[in-house]
Write a protein that holds these residues in place. Sequence first.
Motif, PDB file in Angstrom:
ATOM      1  N   ARG A  51     -41.529  30.427  23.801  1.00  7.31           N
ATOM      2  CA  ARG A  51     -41.390  29.594  25.002  1.00  7.31           C
ATOM      3  C   ARG A  51     -39.952  29.557  25.490  1.00  7.31           C
ATOM      4  O   ARG A  51     -39.689  29.575  26.703  1.00  7.31           O
ATOM      5  CB  ARG A  51     -41.873  28.184  24.694  1.00  7.31           C
ATOM      6  N   GLU A  66     -39.293  32.800  27.190  1.00  9.46           N
ATOM      7  CA  GLU A  66     -39.944  32.816  28.493  1.00  9.46           C
ATOM      8  C   GLU A  66     -39.167  31.993  29.512  1.00  9.46           C
ATOM      9  O   GLU A  66     -38.983  32.412  30.669  1.00  9.46           O
ATOM     10  CB  GLU A  66     -41.364  32.273  28.340  1.00  9.46           C
ATOM     11  N   SER A  87     -36.066  33.916  30.539  1.00 10.32           N
ATOM     12  CA  SER A  87     -36.382  35.014  31.456  1.00 10.32           C
ATOM     13  C   SER A  87     -36.670  34.489  32.858  1.00 10.32           C
ATOM     14  O   SER A  87     -36.258  35.098  33.861  1.00 10.32           O
ATOM     15  CB  SER A  87     -37.578  35.805  30.925  1.00 10.32           C
ATOM     16  N   GLN A  88     -37.345  33.375  32.967  1.00  3.94           N
ATOM     17  CA  GLN A  88     -37.596  32.812  34.287  1.00  3.94           C
ATOM     18  C   GLN A  88     -36.297  32.404  34.964  1.00  3.94           C
ATOM     19  O   GLN A  88     -36.115  32.604  36.176  1.00  3.94           O
ATOM     20  CB  GLN A  88     -38.536  31.607  34.152  1.00  3.94           C
TER      21      GLN A  88
END
Length: 508
Positions: free
Chosen positions: A431, A434, A437-438
Amino acid sequence: MAFNFGAPAGTSGTAAATAAPAGGFGGFGTTTTTAGSAFSFSAPANTGTTGLFGGTQNKGFGFGTGFGTTTGSSTGLGTGLGTGLGFGGFNTQQQPQQTTLGGLFSQPTQAPTQSNQLINTASALSAPTLLGDERDAILAKWNQLQAFWGTGKGYFNNNIPPVEFTQENPFCRFKAVGYSCMPNNKDEDGLVVLVFNKKETDIRSQQQQLVESLHKVLGGNQTLTVNVEGIKTLPDDQTEVVIYVVERSPNGTSRRVPATTLYAHFEQTNIKTQLQQLGVTLSMTRTELSPAQIKQLLQNPPAGVDPIIWEQAKVDNPDSEKLIPVPMVGFKELLRRLKVQDQMTKQHQTRLDIISEDISELQKNQTTTMAKIAQYKRKLMDLSHRTLQVLIKQEIQRKSGYAIQADEEQLRVQLDTIQCELNAPTQFKGRLNELMSQIRMQNHFGAVKSEERYYIDADLLREIKQHLKQQQEGLSHLISIIKDDLEDIKLVEHGLNETIHVRGGGFS
């Protein structure tokens, strides 16, 4: 009988009035009965319980200047205080004092004189015979107006002097009934009230000089000590000072001088002159009333107050145990009570302000205490972790050379499970990757398309950063603990392997 404005000229009546023997309390205790009177006195006004019996200017009720007085100078201050003034001492048996509560329970005065006065007043209001024609009716109306107002003279007969109308006359309209607090102090408490024509700040700044001056007034006797019980501000720049005197005997014991004895001494002519030089305008005792005195006060209406109004005032008493009805005659008395109420309201507001400041200070202290508690909790957690690390090292040293036990094996399995959960793609690391990366993608799109850039509120961004920072710190702390545990497990495994090799070499 009707004493009303606009009555026909021929309307007249006879005033049949009888008066019971009145006490010496300024007319208090006089029962006035007017046959067929059409006067309707104003309804009793429920005023606040401000002021005590002292300080009132109500001459009809008489609670003004003589509350607790002793008739004459028969009640002195004992057998000698200073050179000739004392409070009786402890071994001297005092003679009984005839304290007359301001003359309230003194001998009855001459009833016929008051009866004649009331008859003359009624004649002046109803049927004057001064001129002998229709002008007497006009004179009667004028006398009624003066009686209603409570001032002036009423002429009604050539052979009899005119009647002097005062606010205490039974026909005065400017009367009401209020309520005052009854004192609850005993005579043995020795509390005497002195009203000074000075401001409270001046009295407090010169309190020691005032005590010394009062001690000189008492004769300068070394066995007597003047003490100030309390100081309170009164309207019109006056101050109320409550004092009591302590008398010490040669054997070392002490007692308070009774209030009536001290007040009787202050009421002596020469002593009263000395007190006036100090600025004292009024002195009174602060003692409670006996049940018999209260009963007599309530049974006999004050002079000039209708018995019906007095009975209604007793019924409307909000607290008959603590309050007693008192008449208010004239606007001057009403103004005085209003001033006392305003002064008491200011004192209550001052006390509320002090309480509010104390509450604010307590709230600040509570906030500081909560912050310290949170700090101590964090420190306790840190110390707990450090203690746990020390215990781990001690346990490693203690278990060095022993085989892995069942509970240790379970602990290793639990740690492996936790590590697998952390490394799982859908758990914390996945998480977090993620989310990172966002963020990179948003920064990339923001650099490519600057015209479509989105902004986040500064407070919201700060909260997000703070939340992520706390998550990162928690993960880092957890990872460090896991690494330390893995190192400890490796150390344990290494120790076990060495032990096995040593044993194998021994057997060979």
